[in-house]
Enzyme design. Structure first.
Site, PDB file in Angstrom:
ATOM      1  N   ARG A 149      -3.680 -10.284  -9.043  1.00  0.00           N
ATOM      2  CA  ARG A 149      -3.231 -10.839  -7.863  1.00  0.00           C
ATOM      3  C   ARG A 149      -4.061 -10.387  -6.692  1.00  0.00           C
ATOM      4  O   ARG A 149      -4.040 -11.083  -5.646  1.00  0.00           O
ATOM      5  CB  ARG A 149      -1.822 -10.881  -7.497  1.00  0.00           C
ATOM      6  CG  ARG A 149      -1.225  -9.262  -7.364  1.00  0.00           C
ATOM      7  CD  ARG A 149       0.026  -9.180  -7.410  1.00  0.00           C
ATOM      8  NE  ARG A 149       0.570  -7.665  -7.383  1.00  0.00           N
ATOM      9  CZ  ARG A 149       0.692  -6.980  -8.324  1.00  0.00           C
ATOM     10  NH1 ARG A 149       0.196  -7.273  -9.456  1.00  0.00           N
ATOM     11  NH2 ARG A 149       0.887  -5.560  -8.332  1.00  0.00           N
TER      12      ARG A 149
ATOM     13  N   LEU B  92      -4.839  -6.271 -10.671  1.00  0.00           N
ATOM     14  CA  LEU B  92      -5.978  -7.133 -10.652  1.00  0.00           C
ATOM     15  C   LEU B  92      -5.555  -8.883 -10.746  1.00  0.00           C
ATOM     16  O   LEU B  92      -6.278  -9.723 -10.113  1.00  0.00           O
ATOM     17  CB  LEU B  92      -6.696  -6.977 -11.780  1.00  0.00           C
ATOM     18  CG  LEU B  92      -7.379  -5.349 -11.812  1.00  0.00           C
ATOM     19  CD1 LEU B  92      -8.547  -5.123 -12.755  1.00  0.00           C
ATOM     20  CD2 LEU B  92      -7.978  -5.220 -10.343  1.00  0.00           C
TER      21      LEU B  92
ATOM     22  N   GLY C 116      -1.646  -7.396  -2.838  1.00  0.00           N
ATOM     23  CA  GLY C 116      -1.782  -8.704  -3.227  1.00  0.00           C
ATOM     24  C   GLY C 116      -1.782  -9.642  -2.000  1.00  0.00           C
ATOM     25  O   GLY C 116      -2.399 -10.435  -1.706  1.00  0.00           O
TER      26      GLY C 116
ATOM     27  N   SER D 171      -3.077  -2.927 -13.303  1.00  0.00           N
ATOM     28  CA  SER D 171      -1.741  -4.168 -12.995  1.00  0.00           C
ATOM     29  C   SER D 171      -2.117  -4.963 -11.679  1.00  0.00           C
ATOM     30  O   SER D 171      -1.367  -5.875 -11.527  1.00  0.00           O
ATOM     31  CB  SER D 171      -0.570  -3.583 -13.217  1.00  0.00           C
ATOM     32  OG  SER D 171      -0.258  -2.513 -12.296  1.00  0.00           O
TER      33      SER D 171
ATOM     34  N   ASP E  83      -4.513   1.593   4.041  1.00  0.00           N
ATOM     35  CA  ASP E  83      -3.575   1.607   2.827  1.00  0.00           C
ATOM     36  C   ASP E  83      -4.108   2.869   1.973  1.00  0.00           C
ATOM     37  O   ASP E  83      -5.308   3.112   1.973  1.00  0.00           O
ATOM     38  CB  ASP E  83      -4.241   0.225   1.860  1.00  0.00           C
ATOM     39  CG  ASP E  83      -3.426  -0.023   0.609  1.00  0.00           C
ATOM     40  OD1 ASP E  83      -3.194   1.206  -0.144  1.00  0.00           O
ATOM     41  OD2 ASP E  83      -2.707  -0.995   0.405  1.00  0.00           O
TER      42      ASP E  83
ATOM     43  N   ASP F 260       4.907  -3.894   1.144  1.00  0.00           N
ATOM     44  CA  ASP F 260       5.742  -4.455  -0.107  1.00  0.00           C
ATOM     45  C   ASP F 260       7.208  -3.650   0.095  1.00  0.00           C
ATOM     46  O   ASP F 260       7.802  -3.764  -1.071  1.00  0.00           O
ATOM     47  CB  ASP F 260       5.215  -4.222  -1.344  1.00  0.00           C
ATOM     48  CG  ASP F 260       4.740  -2.967  -1.534  1.00  0.00           C
ATOM     49  OD1 ASP F 260       4.982  -2.073  -0.829  1.00  0.00           O
ATOM     50  OD2 ASP F 260       4.358  -2.750  -2.691  1.00  0.00           O
ATOM     51  N   ASN F 261       7.476  -3.100   1.242  1.00  0.00           N
ATOM     52  CA  ASN F 261       8.879  -2.350   1.104  1.00  0.00           C
ATOM     53  C   ASN F 261       9.145  -2.380   2.611  1.00  0.00           C
ATOM     54  O   ASN F 261       8.674  -2.695   3.621  1.00  0.00           O
ATOM     55  CB  ASN F 261       8.534  -0.980   0.719  1.00  0.00           C
ATOM     56  CG  ASN F 261       7.771  -0.365   1.814  1.00  0.00           C
ATOM     57  OD1 ASN F 261       8.253   0.277   2.841  1.00  0.00           O
ATOM     58  ND2 ASN F 261       6.445  -0.101   1.234  1.00  0.00           N
TER      59      ASN F 261
ATOM     60  N   LYS G  70      -7.919   1.900  -2.492  1.00  0.00           N
ATOM     61  CA  LYS G  70      -8.053   0.422  -2.189  1.00  0.00           C
ATOM     62  C   LYS G  70      -8.622   0.180  -0.613  1.00  0.00           C
ATOM     63  O   LYS G  70      -9.445  -0.984  -0.611  1.00  0.00           O
ATOM     64  CB  LYS G  70      -6.780  -0.329  -2.017  1.00  0.00           C
ATOM     65  CG  LYS G  70      -6.007  -0.312  -3.406  1.00  0.00           C
ATOM     66  CD  LYS G  70      -4.573  -0.990  -3.273  1.00  0.00           C
ATOM     67  CE  LYS G  70      -3.900  -1.189  -4.538  1.00  0.00           C
ATOM     68  NZ  LYS G  70      -2.657  -1.726  -4.500  1.00  0.00           N
TER      69      LYS G  70
ATOM     70  N   CYS H  22      11.841   3.534 -15.443  1.00  0.00           N
ATOM     71  CA  CYS H  22      11.392   2.350 -15.667  1.00  0.00           C
ATOM     72  C   CYS H  22      10.015   2.056 -15.110  1.00  0.00           C
ATOM     73  O   CYS H  22       9.203   3.090 -15.194  1.00  0.00           O
ATOM     74  CB  CYS H  22      12.418   1.419 -14.647  1.00  0.00           C
ATOM     75  SG  CYS H  22      12.345   1.774 -12.897  1.00  0.00           S
TER      76      CYS H  22
ATOM     77  N   CYS I  14       8.027  -5.817  -6.564  1.00  0.00           N
ATOM     78  CA  CYS I  14       7.329  -6.864  -7.494  1.00  0.00           C
ATOM     79  C   CYS I  14       6.987  -5.981  -8.849  1.00  0.00           C
ATOM     80  O   CYS I  14       7.142  -6.648  -9.897  1.00  0.00           O
ATOM     81  CB  CYS I  14       6.015  -7.247  -6.974  1.00  0.00           C
ATOM     82  SG  CYS I  14       6.172  -8.160  -5.542  1.00  0.00           S
TER      83      CYS I  14
END
Length: 366
Positions: free
Chosen positions: A71, A69, A39, A67, A60, A128-129, A84, A333, A191
């Site tokens: 952002r 797309l 993102g 899911s 990356d 993101d972590n 990616k 989850c 996220c």
């Protein structure tokens, strides 16, 4: 003499007062590594490529999922399942074929940082972590590399320029000055679990790209030793001046850096015995005394079709768990964060029972 194609492509920047050919040439000569092509990484990479950064590195190891797309607008539906970093390179070279792009389709650990950071002028953290953020920060401090940091969650984002070596000989701020103590495991949702407004990474990523351009060209006032906090719901911006905490230490040698366990530092190992890999699920579910429980909310997708399971949202789990007859319970989850929280909580409540979390959640299966 300026190449006509160069002049036409960058004309709006070349005629910009206070920018001009000199600043544009600095961009052409620059080497920038962007870690994360999600993102945040997508808008960063798009604008830096378009601006004419001479050499972009893209790190990356992930693949494009559906899911992503809303952002990660560098990708399209046709890219789902593709790497990616490679997909980003292909798109960026269509945008600007006159730049060099190096792809690292791997997760950056200590060895990769030491090997590759030396080839770049600026490091951009678009991960993101927390484990990655502390790792990248410490590598930048060790190797004297400026770091442009971005982070997003739900409706809020943060941007900062860290570890910028000024001429005053004062120690620059780094990520540990902002967050000296890593959060406890599952203290901050990612996220995948908390959700995120799709446009927010675009806003924050564009800010990060702006800071990179300012650092390279010397224009404006970069967010050096400052933390900018942006709220998308009201467009309010708060800028905090950072002060170095001289009590906070980072690894001072390459050996110390390599030996630092960043997952342990961020408490990922605290509940390691409660996690199982997704490939172990089918084998465990053959047992009659094992129950699989999806603790996501009822409207979350994708749904589970391959295994029999119960759907009990985390919010109601504690009130219903006593009604179940079981030997083991597997929680699942979206990304593994809430299920790990549930496994830890239920293990504390019922220490004689076995509760497990499926590592990576639904995201690791689909």
């Amino acid at each position: 003499m300026i190449d006509p194609q160069f002049q036409e492509r960058y004309h709006r920047q070349l005629i910009l007062n206070g920018f001009g050919p000199e600043a544009q040439q600095k961009l052409t000569n620059a080497n920038v590594l962007v870690i994360g092509a999600g993102g945040l990484g997508c808008p960063i990479l798009q604008y830096l490529a378009a601006a004419g950064i001479g050499h972009l590195g893209i790190a990356d190891a992930d693949v494009v999922s559906l899911s992503n797309l809303p952002r990660q607008i560098l990708f399209t539906t046709a890219d789902v399942g593709n790497r990616k970093a490679e997909s980003a390179k292909n798109k960026l070279l269509q945008l600007n074929p006159y730049i060099k792009i190096t792809v690292y389709a791997e997760y950056f650990k200590q060895e990769q940082c030491i090997e590759h950071f030396i080839n770049y002028d600026i490091i951009v953290d678009a991960t993101d972590n927390f484990a990655s953020r502390y790792l990248i920060n410490d590598a930048c401090v060790l190797m004297l590399k400026p770091l442009v940091l971005g982070a997003v969650s739900q409706f809020e984002g943060q941007v900062a320029v860290l570890n910028y070596q000024s001429l005053n000989n004062l120690r620059p701020n780094n990520y540990r000055d902002i967050f000296p103590t890593p959060p406890q495991a599952n203290e901050v949702q990612n996220c995948s679990d908390a959700g995120i407004l799709g446009v927010l990474p675009g806003i924050i990523g564009t800010m990060q790209a702006t800071e990179v351009i300012k650092l390279i060209t010397g224009i404006g006032q970069p967010l050096i030793d400052q933390l900018l906090i942006y709220n998308a719901l009201n467009h309010k911006i708060l800028t905090i001046k950072l002060q170095p905490n001289l009590q906070i230490k980072t690894p001072e040698t390459t050996e110390d850096f390599i030996q630092t366990n960043y997952e342990w530092l961020c408490n990922y190992n605290e509940t390691a015995n409660l996690e199982i890999d997704s490939i172990e699920i089918s084998e465990l579910l053959f047992s009659n005394d094992v129950i699989l429980i999806d603790i996501r909310e009822k409207d979350e997708t994708p749904k589970i079709h391959q295994w029999q399971h119960l759907s009990i949202p985390l919010s109601t789990l504690e009130t219903t768990i006593n009604e179940l007859k079981f030997g083991k319970i597997l929680f699942i989850c979206q990304s593994g964060t809430r299920s790990l929280q549930a496994a830890k909580s239920m293990s504390n409540k019922f220490p004689a029972k076995t509760f497990l979390s499926i590592k990576g959640g639904i995201n690791a299966i689909v």
